[in-house]
Write a protein that holds these residues in place. Structure first.
Motif, PDB file in Angstrom:
ATOM      1  N   VAL A 136       0.477  -1.444  -0.354  1.00 39.81           N
ATOM      2  CA  VAL A 136      -0.104   0.075   0.247  1.00 39.81           C
ATOM      3  C   VAL A 136       0.944   1.176   0.346  1.00 39.81           C
ATOM      4  CG1 VAL A 136      -1.299   1.373   1.315  1.00 39.81           C
ATOM      5  CG2 VAL A 136      -1.964  -1.538   1.888  1.00 39.81           C
ATOM      6  N   CYS A 143      -5.467   0.457   4.399  1.00 36.51           N
ATOM      7  CA  CYS A 143      -5.630  -0.303   3.338  1.00 36.51           C
ATOM      8  C   CYS A 143      -6.420  -0.777   2.249  1.00 36.51           C
ATOM      9  CB  CYS A 143      -5.050  -1.673   3.783  1.00 36.51           C
ATOM     10  SG  CYS A 143      -4.996  -2.494   2.397  1.00 36.51           S
ATOM     11  N   HIS A 144      -6.385   0.416   0.927  1.00 38.11           N
ATOM     12  CA  HIS A 144      -7.062   0.476  -0.242  1.00 38.11           C
ATOM     13  C   HIS A 144      -7.492  -0.507  -0.626  1.00 38.11           C
ATOM     14  CE1 HIS A 144      -3.544   0.835  -2.512  1.00 38.11           C
ATOM     15  NE2 HIS A 144      -4.245   0.216  -3.571  1.00 38.11           N
ATOM     16  N   TRP A 145      -6.844  -1.845  -0.471  1.00 39.41           N
ATOM     17  CA  TRP A 145      -7.726  -3.594  -0.806  1.00 39.41           C
ATOM     18  C   TRP A 145      -8.840  -3.887   0.457  1.00 39.41           C
ATOM     19  CZ3 TRP A 145      -6.354  -4.317  -4.925  1.00 39.41           C
ATOM     20  CH2 TRP A 145      -4.908  -3.958  -5.412  1.00 39.41           C
ATOM     21  N   THR A 147      -9.472  -1.912   3.663  1.00 38.93           N
ATOM     22  CA  THR A 147      -9.301  -0.587   4.186  1.00 38.93           C
ATOM     23  C   THR A 147      -9.366  -1.098   5.935  1.00 38.93           C
ATOM     24  OG1 THR A 147     -11.841  -1.635   4.975  1.00 38.93           O
ATOM     25  CG2 THR A 147     -11.182  -0.701   3.230  1.00 38.93           C
TER      26      THR A 147
END
Length: 156
Positions: A136, A143-145, A147
């Motif tokens: 990230v 984390c944009h994967w 959250t």
């Protein structure tokens, strides 16, 4: 080992049965395929009489009494072709085993490299999420994967 990896040696052998060297081409062994094709031509030129091909190219049905004689004359080519099929099969097995070993090593390295601390280096451009393990951007707070909130390196 995936299903395709297990299937590769068999597919290489079947392709080698169809055309000598085709199984090696499937395994991306270009020189080895060329070697088997050239060997087949050399054996054909050296050990098989030219008349042996006449019944095969005539288009007529070969009587069973002649078929055995024609087959006997073509034995050197058949032996080389069968050796090519075996070589393609065992080469495919070796490649599958090497691929399985490589993936096992990569999995071991990946599990050893999993970091529980989301920020290992404050100057790094990326960090590893402690929840999902993906990289990230270090500039964002989650984390944009998956959250998961990430701790800011300045807060510590």
């Amino acid at each position: 080992m995936s299903a395709l990896t297990k299937l590769r040696p068999w597919l290489a052998a079947i392709l080698g049965l169809v055309i000598t060297g085709l199984g090696h081409l499937y395994l991306r062994r270009w020189r080895r395929a060329a070697f088997w094709v050239l060997l087949t031509f050399a054996v054909s030129a050296l050990f098989v009489p030219a008349e042996a091909f006449d019944p095969l190219t005539g288009g007529a049905v070969i009587p069973p009494s002649e078929f055995a004689a024609v087959l006997r004359e073509l034995v050197p080519i058949l032996v080389v072709s069968f050796a090519s099929v075996l070589d393609a099969f065992f080469l495919g097995l070796r490649q599958a085993a090497a691929r399985a070993d490589r993936s096992a090593v990569e999995d071991a390295e990946e599990s050893a490299a999993t970091v529980t601390d989301p920020v290992a280096d404050p100057d790094a451009a990326t960090i590893t999420c402690p929840e999902c393990g993906r990289e990230v951007d270090a500039d964002i707070d989650f984390c944009h994967w998956c959250t998961t909130p990430l701790d800011d390196p300045g807060d510590r």
